[in-house]
Design an enzyme around this catalytic site. Sequence first.
Site, mmCIF file in Angstrom:
data_model
loop_
_atom_site.group_PDB
_atom_site.id
_atom_site.type_symbol
_atom_site.label_atom_id
_atom_site.label_comp_id
_atom_site.label_asym_id
_atom_site.label_seq_id
_atom_site.Cartn_x
_atom_site.Cartn_y
_atom_site.Cartn_z
ATOM 1 N N SER A 126 0.840 -1.197 0.000
ATOM 2 C CA SER A 126 0.000 0.000 0.000
ATOM 3 C C SER A 126 0.872 1.243 0.000
ATOM 4 C CB SER A 126 -0.845 -0.057 1.274
ATOM 5 O OG SER A 126 -1.190 1.221 1.699
ATOM 6 N N TYR A 151 -1.956 -0.917 10.555
ATOM 7 C CA TYR A 151 -2.176 -1.492 9.213
ATOM 8 C C TYR A 151 -0.953 -1.239 8.333
ATOM 9 C CZ TYR A 151 -3.557 -1.474 4.331
ATOM 10 O OH TYR A 151 -3.573 -1.681 2.978
ATOM 11 N N LYS A 155 2.207 -3.658 6.541
ATOM 12 C CA LYS A 155 2.649 -3.671 5.133
ATOM 13 C C LYS A 155 4.168 -3.465 5.055
ATOM 14 C CE LYS A 155 -1.339 -4.442 3.295
ATOM 15 N NZ LYS A 155 -1.625 -5.776 2.774
#
Length: 334
Positions: A126, A151, A155
Amino acid sequence: MSKILVTGGLGYIGSHTVVELDKAGYTPIIIDNLSNSSTKNIIGIEQIIQKKLKWYNIDCKKEDALNQVLLKEGNIHGAIHFAAYKSVEESIKYPKKYHDNNIGSLEVLLNCMRKNNIKNIIFSSSCTVYGNPESLPVDENTPFKKAESPYSETKQICENILKRDSCNSVILRYFNPIGCHNSGLIGDYSNNKPTNLVPIITETAIGKRDNVTIFGDNYNTPDGTCIRDYIHVVDLAQSHTKALNYLIKNKGKHVFNIGTGKGVSVKEIINAFIKANNIKINYSIGKKRSGDIEKIWANCNLANKKLNWKAKKSINQSMIDAWKWEQHKNNHVI
Ligand code: UDP
């Protein structure tokens, strides 16, 4: 026909990628535990491609179960790993849940791939790995910033795990996916209440919400609202088949930004939706959302050149398709 394992293949991006894999002549083998998706997407996929697909209801963190599928299927050429939680907001509330699931599932998958001699993986990353960037557009060499959320941290960690692993990998750093397949038959069935801008707009249009709140209009941008690089999910899905083709010919480690290269503001998105669908939307200006990045858009030259891939669909088309999806999900007649 090369078999490709697709974890999270019934999710939003996964389901669109399965359709594109089939179109490109690959045979997708889907793994999904339905934790944040729906079997309605397999119905939609099969309606679009007009054939039956194999899918297994398995949690990708369950090594034995995953191993059994790989053994049973045999001859799998590579994996595309989508299975992960994706809500930034939820990750702030439940960081451990995000760490365990997002990092755990990649580690299990890599173990299983090693055991079954599968060497190629495409990983969903992302643009949040870049945090609040100092200069724009961001290219693949832009350094990681301190993660703004658990989050985003998952990643960054997964990218580092892949760098150290012996597999051949393509990391795709997605910008903001929107829209759906032009049939309106597949899309995002997440259980969580949407927090992303476009689903909030479509929910307002259909009457589930009264109003879209714009999170701040005094940013340092031309109209004061935040800027993102919004990419049609079908364009995004197509980057995966191109990445697979590339990885099969070019072993090693690769990273690509997957966006359009254009920045669009929140106000521009709302106006594009109104114009594309001729529907009035109420909106108001609210407080800034904490942790929001002011502006980010991608330099996609590397993917354009190496993958021979380019985002083609317009914001107008994305808005038409996003509205189709909202109506389909709610069983309205399209
Ligand atoms: N946004 C907004 N109102 C909403 C949801 C989002 O103004 O109800 C804005 C948000 O501040 C950001 C942009 O829309 O500038 C995109 O937000 P989204 O959550 O979709 O993506 P992300 O911020 O994760 O890139």
